[in-house]
Design an enzyme around this catalytic site. Sequence first.
Site, PDB file in Angstrom:
ATOM      1  N   LYS A   1      41.107  19.872 -13.625  1.00  0.00           N
ATOM      2  CA  LYS A   1      40.468  19.967 -14.941  1.00  0.00           C
ATOM      3  C   LYS A   1      40.807  18.757 -15.829  1.00  0.00           C
ATOM      4  CE  LYS A   1      40.158  25.032 -14.936  1.00  0.00           C
ATOM      5  NZ  LYS A   1      40.510  26.260 -15.686  1.00  0.00           N
TER       6      LYS A   1
ATOM      7  N   TYR B   1      30.235  28.202 -15.864  1.00  0.00           N
ATOM      8  CA  TYR B   1      31.042  29.324 -16.365  1.00  0.00           C
ATOM      9  C   TYR B   1      30.185  30.458 -16.929  1.00  0.00           C
ATOM     10  CZ  TYR B   1      35.570  27.051 -15.687  1.00  0.00           C
ATOM     11  OH  TYR B   1      36.697  26.496 -15.139  1.00  0.00           O
TER      12      TYR B   1
ATOM     13  N   PHE C   1      36.388  33.352 -25.320  1.00  0.00           N
ATOM     14  CA  PHE C   1      36.823  31.967 -25.164  1.00  0.00           C
ATOM     15  C   PHE C   1      35.768  31.074 -24.499  1.00  0.00           C
ATOM     16  CE2 PHE C   1      38.493  34.452 -21.555  1.00  0.00           C
ATOM     17  CZ  PHE C   1      37.966  33.759 -20.477  1.00  0.00           C
TER      18      PHE C   1
ATOM     19  N   ARG D   1      44.409  29.562  -4.399  1.00  0.00           N
ATOM     20  CA  ARG D   1      44.768  30.313  -5.618  1.00  0.00           C
ATOM     21  C   ARG D   1      46.275  30.542  -5.687  1.00  0.00           C
ATOM     22  NH1 ARG D   1      40.661  32.112  -8.936  1.00  0.00           N
ATOM     23  NH2 ARG D   1      42.025  33.666  -9.882  1.00  0.00           N
TER      24      ARG D   1
ATOM     25  N   THR E   1      46.530  32.438 -13.938  1.00  0.00           N
ATOM     26  CA  THR E   1      45.698  31.747 -14.937  1.00  0.00           C
ATOM     27  C   THR E   1      46.535  31.173 -16.082  1.00  0.00           C
ATOM     28  OG1 THR E   1      43.956  33.346 -14.419  1.00  0.00           O
ATOM     29  CG2 THR E   1      43.680  32.045 -16.435  1.00  0.00           C
TER      30      THR E   1
ATOM     31  N   ARG F   1      49.871  25.390 -11.750  1.00  0.00           N
ATOM     32  CA  ARG F   1      49.648  25.729 -13.160  1.00  0.00           C
ATOM     33  C   ARG F   1      50.965  25.836 -13.923  1.00  0.00           C
ATOM     34  NH1 ARG F   1      44.647  29.975 -12.315  1.00  0.00           N
ATOM     35  NH2 ARG F   1      42.951  28.545 -12.854  1.00  0.00           N
TER      36      ARG F   1
ATOM     37  N   ASN G   1      44.716  24.750 -18.065  1.00  0.00           N
ATOM     38  CA  ASN G   1      45.649  25.167 -17.007  1.00  0.00           C
ATOM     39  C   ASN G   1      45.525  24.337 -15.710  1.00  0.00           C
ATOM     40  OD1 ASN G   1      43.209  26.180 -16.229  1.00  0.00           O
ATOM     41  ND2 ASN G   1      43.835  28.325 -16.115  1.00  0.00           N
TER      42      ASN G   1
ATOM     43  N   HIS H   1      41.099  24.667 -11.234  1.00  0.00           N
ATOM     44  CA  HIS H   1      40.221  25.821 -10.992  1.00  0.00           C
ATOM     45  C   HIS H   1      40.149  26.080  -9.497  1.00  0.00           C
ATOM     46  CE1 HIS H   1      36.602  28.384 -10.951  1.00  0.00           C
ATOM     47  NE2 HIS H   1      36.259  27.667  -9.892  1.00  0.00           N
TER      48      HIS H   1
ATOM     49  N   GLU I   1      29.807  27.990  -5.972  1.00  0.00           N
ATOM     50  CA  GLU I   1      30.452  26.889  -6.694  1.00  0.00           C
ATOM     51  C   GLU I   1      30.406  25.581  -5.897  1.00  0.00           C
ATOM     52  OE1 GLU I   1      33.519  29.686  -9.268  1.00  0.00           O
ATOM     53  OE2 GLU I   1      34.337  28.221  -7.872  1.00  0.00           O
TER      54      GLU I   1
HETATM   55  P1  GDP Z   1      40.965  31.809 -13.196  1.00  0.00           P
HETATM   56  O1  GDP Z   1      40.109  32.395 -12.104  1.00  0.00           O
HETATM   57  O2  GDP Z   1      42.436  31.955 -12.921  1.00  0.00           O
HETATM   58  O3  GDP Z   1      40.604  30.368 -13.527  1.00  0.00           O
HETATM   59  O4  GDP Z   1      40.730  32.653 -14.531  1.00  0.00           O
HETATM   60  P2  GDP Z   1      39.403  33.252 -15.210  1.00  0.00           P
HETATM   61  O5  GDP Z   1      38.244  33.230 -14.258  1.00  0.00           O
HETATM   62  O6  GDP Z   1      39.772  34.555 -15.839  1.00  0.00           O
HETATM   63  O7  GDP Z   1      39.107  32.235 -16.417  1.00  0.00           O
HETATM   64  C1  GDP Z   1      38.438  31.016 -16.205  1.00  0.00           C
HETATM   65  C2  GDP Z   1      39.092  29.953 -17.056  1.00  0.00           C
HETATM   66  O8  GDP Z   1      38.928  30.295 -18.433  1.00  0.00           O
HETATM   67  C3  GDP Z   1      40.631  29.847 -16.897  1.00  0.00           C
HETATM   68  O9  GDP Z   1      41.032  29.094 -15.794  1.00  0.00           O
HETATM   69  C4  GDP Z   1      41.023  29.199 -18.209  1.00  0.00           C
HETATM   70  O10 GDP Z   1      40.765  27.788 -18.216  1.00  0.00           O
HETATM   71  C5  GDP Z   1      40.060  29.885 -19.188  1.00  0.00           C
HETATM   72  N1  GDP Z   1      40.649  31.090 -19.792  1.00  0.00           N
HETATM   73  C6  GDP Z   1      40.980  32.274 -19.180  1.00  0.00           C
HETATM   74  N2  GDP Z   1      41.480  33.166 -20.048  1.00  0.00           N
HETATM   75  C7  GDP Z   1      41.464  32.547 -21.262  1.00  0.00           C
HETATM   76  C8  GDP Z   1      41.841  32.955 -22.583  1.00  0.00           C
HETATM   77  O11 GDP Z   1      42.296  34.078 -22.815  1.00  0.00           O
HETATM   78  N3  GDP Z   1      41.676  32.026 -23.570  1.00  0.00           N
HETATM   79  C9  GDP Z   1      41.169  30.772 -23.347  1.00  0.00           C
HETATM   80  N4  GDP Z   1      41.045  29.929 -24.385  1.00  0.00           N
HETATM   81  N5  GDP Z   1      40.797  30.357 -22.118  1.00  0.00           N
HETATM   82  C10 GDP Z   1      40.942  31.229 -21.094  1.00  0.00           C
END
Ligand code: GDP
Length: 138
Positions: free
Chosen positions: A9, A49, A57, A85, A91, A102, A112, A115, A126
């Site tokens: 990222k 996304y 968010f 992962r 996350t 991370r 973080n 992805h 994807e």
């Molecule tokens: P991942 O699969 O671990 O990447 O997590 P998710 O699919 O739940 O979220 C996608 C991406 O959204 C994450 O990798 C973060 O960059 C962002 N994200 C997730 N949760 C939050 C949150 O609570 N706040 C904010 N600002 N960003 C978030």
Amino acid sequence: MEKTLAIIKPDAVARGLTGDILKRIEAAGLSIRAIRKLHLTRAQAELFYAVHKARPFYADLCKYMTSGPVVVAVLAAEGAIAKWRELMGATDPAKAAPGTIRREFGQNIEANATHGSDAPETAGQEIAFFFSGMEILS
Ligand code: GDP
């Protein structure tokens, strides 16, 4: 051989962590089958996304993902999705296990560092979002 999509990222690319992260990927036995550096447009980030559209968010996430270049890659291994992962960690970097990408390189729950696809169906979608079939080593 399973394939997954990895993204380094903008926060990690900007801090010069691309090489460190790719080194960890290869050391873990994940084979890089395609790779490219690019700067996502807002429309591309929103589409990528789209599954998170309803989350509070979403707008912040799309802004962050377009804040600078990213590196996208197709990784292959037995169980590549889970393997990548696991290497990334949870996350939220604060909750990620010690030694994970991370935990070591992430700045907060949004920025973080990386992805990774979460399931075979999303991995397929994807990968196709960024690469055509002929760009991926079989
Ligand atoms: P991942 O699969 O671990 O990447 O997590 P998710 O699919 O739940 O979220 C996608 C991406 O959204 C994450 O990798 C973060 O960059 C962002 N994200 C997730 N949760 C939050 C949150 O609570 N706040 C904010 N600002 N960003 C978030």
